[in-house]
Design a protein around this motif. Structure first.
Motif, PDB file in Angstrom:
ATOM      1  N   TRP A 160      53.637  34.510  34.890  1.00  0.00           N
ATOM      2  CA  TRP A 160      53.202  35.893  35.636  1.00  0.00           C
ATOM      3  C   TRP A 160      51.341  36.023  35.035  1.00  0.00           C
ATOM      4  CZ3 TRP A 160      54.168  38.799  38.525  1.00  0.00           C
ATOM      5  CH2 TRP A 160      55.460  38.964  38.865  1.00  0.00           C
ATOM      6  N   VAL A 161      51.214  35.115  33.758  1.00  0.00           N
ATOM      7  CA  VAL A 161      49.827  34.926  33.379  1.00  0.00           C
ATOM      8  C   VAL A 161      48.659  34.174  34.365  1.00  0.00           C
ATOM      9  CG1 VAL A 161      48.170  34.506  31.559  1.00  0.00           C
ATOM     10  CG2 VAL A 161      50.214  35.613  31.428  1.00  0.00           C
ATOM     11  N   LEU A 162      49.042  33.252  35.100  1.00  0.00           N
ATOM     12  CA  LEU A 162      48.529  32.687  35.672  1.00  0.00           C
ATOM     13  C   LEU A 162      48.342  33.180  37.267  1.00  0.00           C
ATOM     14  CD1 LEU A 162      49.926  28.700  35.127  1.00  0.00           C
ATOM     15  CD2 LEU A 162      47.464  29.488  34.765  1.00  0.00           C
ATOM     16  N   LEU A 163      49.335  34.235  37.403  1.00  0.00           N
ATOM     17  CA  LEU A 163      48.923  34.836  38.647  1.00  0.00           C
ATOM     18  C   LEU A 163      48.658  35.993  38.826  1.00  0.00           C
ATOM     19  CD1 LEU A 163      50.294  35.297  41.460  1.00  0.00           C
ATOM     20  CD2 LEU A 163      52.505  36.531  40.280  1.00  0.00           C
ATOM     21  N   GLY A 164      48.555  36.720  37.066  1.00  0.00           N
ATOM     22  CA  GLY A 164      47.632  37.652  37.465  1.00  0.00           C
ATOM     23  C   GLY A 164      46.069  37.710  36.673  1.00  0.00           C
ATOM     24  N   ALA A 170      44.803  34.514  38.456  1.00  0.00           N
ATOM     25  CA  ALA A 170      43.652  34.283  40.098  1.00  0.00           C
ATOM     26  C   ALA A 170      43.605  35.256  40.107  1.00  0.00           C
ATOM     27  CB  ALA A 170      44.966  33.879  41.119  1.00  0.00           C
ATOM     28  N   SER A 171      44.596  36.896  40.415  1.00  0.00           N
ATOM     29  CA  SER A 171      43.597  38.049  40.957  1.00  0.00           C
ATOM     30  C   SER A 171      42.884  38.745  39.828  1.00  0.00           C
ATOM     31  CB  SER A 171      45.825  39.331  40.498  1.00  0.00           C
ATOM     32  OG  SER A 171      44.922  40.008  41.232  1.00  0.00           O
ATOM     33  N   LEU A 176      45.322  31.324  30.013  1.00  0.00           N
ATOM     34  CA  LEU A 176      45.633  30.873  31.105  1.00  0.00           C
ATOM     35  C   LEU A 176      45.204  32.036  32.272  1.00  0.00           C
ATOM     36  CD1 LEU A 176      49.433  30.216  30.066  1.00  0.00           C
ATOM     37  CD2 LEU A 176      47.428  28.759  30.841  1.00  0.00           C
ATOM     38  N   THR A 177      45.008  33.187  31.854  1.00  0.00           N
ATOM     39  CA  THR A 177      44.199  34.051  32.987  1.00  0.00           C
ATOM     40  C   THR A 177      43.191  33.740  33.107  1.00  0.00           C
ATOM     41  OG1 THR A 177      44.701  35.814  31.419  1.00  0.00           O
ATOM     42  CG2 THR A 177      43.456  36.483  32.560  1.00  0.00           C
ATOM     43  N   ARG A 178      42.079  32.182  32.277  1.00  0.00           N
ATOM     44  CA  ARG A 178      41.412  32.197  32.707  1.00  0.00           C
ATOM     45  C   ARG A 178      41.285  30.943  34.008  1.00  0.00           C
ATOM     46  NH1 ARG A 178      37.083  35.333  34.005  1.00  0.00           N
ATOM     47  NH2 ARG A 178      37.014  36.654  32.028  1.00  0.00           N
ATOM     48  N   ALA A 179      42.647  30.655  32.817  1.00  0.00           N
ATOM     49  CA  ALA A 179      42.546  28.924  34.511  1.00  0.00           C
ATOM     50  C   ALA A 179      43.565  29.263  35.566  1.00  0.00           C
ATOM     51  CB  ALA A 179      44.336  28.339  33.623  1.00  0.00           C
ATOM     52  N   GLY A 180      43.933  30.660  35.148  1.00  0.00           N
ATOM     53  CA  GLY A 180      43.834  31.334  37.124  1.00  0.00           C
ATOM     54  C   GLY A 180      43.375  31.603  37.829  1.00  0.00           C
ATOM     55  N   GLY A 181      42.157  32.829  37.121  1.00  0.00           N
ATOM     56  CA  GLY A 181      41.398  32.381  37.904  1.00  0.00           C
ATOM     57  C   GLY A 181      40.252  31.414  38.221  1.00  0.00           C
ATOM     58  N   LEU A 182      40.122  30.640  37.315  1.00  0.00           N
ATOM     59  CA  LEU A 182      39.422  29.326  37.731  1.00  0.00           C
ATOM     60  C   LEU A 182      39.180  28.884  39.054  1.00  0.00           C
ATOM     61  CD1 LEU A 182      37.248  27.482  37.213  1.00  0.00           C
ATOM     62  CD2 LEU A 182      38.418  26.037  35.525  1.00  0.00           C
ATOM     63  N   ILE A 183      40.924  28.616  38.900  1.00  0.00           N
ATOM     64  CA  ILE A 183      41.982  28.215  39.685  1.00  0.00           C
ATOM     65  C   ILE A 183      41.391  28.344  41.109  1.00  0.00           C
ATOM     66  CG2 ILE A 183      43.820  27.348  41.665  1.00  0.00           C
ATOM     67  CD1 ILE A 183      45.309  26.572  38.976  1.00  0.00           C
ATOM     68  N   ILE A 184      41.042  29.950  41.390  1.00  0.00           N
ATOM     69  CA  ILE A 184      41.454  30.271  43.377  1.00  0.00           C
ATOM     70  C   ILE A 184      39.789  30.544  43.470  1.00  0.00           C
ATOM     71  CG2 ILE A 184      41.274  32.669  41.541  1.00  0.00           C
ATOM     72  CD1 ILE A 184      43.157  31.957  45.213  1.00  0.00           C
ATOM     73  N   THR A 185      39.072  30.623  42.295  1.00  0.00           N
ATOM     74  CA  THR A 185      37.434  30.840  42.746  1.00  0.00           C
ATOM     75  C   THR A 185      37.555  29.266  42.738  1.00  0.00           C
ATOM     76  OG1 THR A 185      36.818  30.685  40.318  1.00  0.00           O
ATOM     77  CG2 THR A 185      37.327  32.762  41.256  1.00  0.00           C
TER      78      THR A 185
END
Length: 281
Positions: free
Chosen positions: A70-74, A76-77, A181-190
């Motif tokens: 959920w944190v990774l998904l958040g 990314a969003s 994990l929030t930063r990891a999700g954001g890094l992946i999508i960007t």
């Protein structure tokens, strides 16, 4: 003598306001000379290095698999929304676009709560009306033209709402690991978007430095918000932390000398006032 939990939560929330408001201003200003998604990738990388180091050094317990997802998904969003938001801030007026994204970011989770938990109280309902009025005044133009990049601010607000909803679904956990994990999700999508664009040159060395600094400050704000919600009531944390656009607007007025018409200034005040009202449940 020990401080009450409410005081501690409020202190964390106010600190998050300063961090998020400052990082938004820096990001919006820096992306005037850089590709928004490339700059946000640097922001996510810089923030990830900081909070990842803190999470490892703290020896905090890692999140469960469900919470981590959920944190990774958040992330990314929120990461995609942040890039769009920076783009809106860079080419539009910070004092107009920041409140629009903030109001939508708070309103959508509130609508979700209405469907899952029932109608809110009188104050959130009044806040909805105030938000609609404020948004109309902000986007209204005497010459018939809509202010630049309001549409991008709307998209950013939707993405921020997705971030809040996902973090809420993640439940309790280490603030360090949630921020990481929030930063990891954001890094992946960007990073994926940058790879598709194949644009690695539209940023200067100074832009990289500003991006790393912005990412560190923004990640600090995320950790502070998580701590605010964990040490006190969630609604109180959201009420206080949602005021971060006020810092962005203030910095834009002081540093960039942004000028508002009288009615847009009224709309700005209405939108900022609506944020804590629609979050108060």
């Amino acid at each position: 003598m020990y401080a009450s939990p409410q005081f501690v939560s409020a202190a964390y929330g106010l600190a998050a306001v300063v961090a998020w408001g400052t990082s938004d201003f820096l990001g919006g200003y820096a992306t005037r000379r850089a590709n928004a998604f490339l700059f946000t990738t640097v922001v996510n990388l810089g923030g990830l290095l900081l909070v990842g180091t803190l999470a490892t050094a703290s020896h905090a317990t890692f999140l469960s698999g469900r919470s981590a997802l959920w944190v990774l998904l958040g992330g990314a969003s929120g990461g995609a929304a942040l890039a769009i938001f920076y783009r809106a801030l860079s080419s539009g007026r910070m004092g107009l676009t920041a409140p629009v994204a903030a109001v939508l970011g708070a309103a959508i989770p509130t609508f979700f709560s209405i469907f899952t938990e029932g109608l809110p109280g009188r104050i959130p309902i009044v806040g909805f009306g105030l938000a609609v009025t404020g948004l109309w005044l902000i986007t209204r133009s005497e010459d018939g033209n809509t202010p630049d990049n309001i549409g991008l601010a709307v998209l950013a607000g939707i993405g921020f709402a997705g971030f809040y909803l996902c973090i809420h679904k993640a439940g309790e956990g280490s603030a360090f690991w949630i921020a990481t994990l929030t930063r990891a999700g954001g890094l992946i999508i960007t990073a994926l978007i940058v790879l598709v664009q194949w644009n690695f040159k539209d940023i200067t060395a100074a832009g990289v430095r500003w991006g790393v600094l912005t990412g560190c400050i923004d990640s600090l704000g995320t950790m502070l918000f998580v701590r605010a919600s964990q040490t006190g009531r969630l609604d109180e944390a959201v009420v206080i932390s949602s005021l971060y656009p006020a810092v962005t607007v203030l910095l834009a007025r002081i540093v960039l000398k942004e000028h508002f018409t009288r009615w847009r200034f009224v709309g700005l005040l209405a939108a900022l006032a609506a944020v804590p009202m629609i979050a108060a449940q």
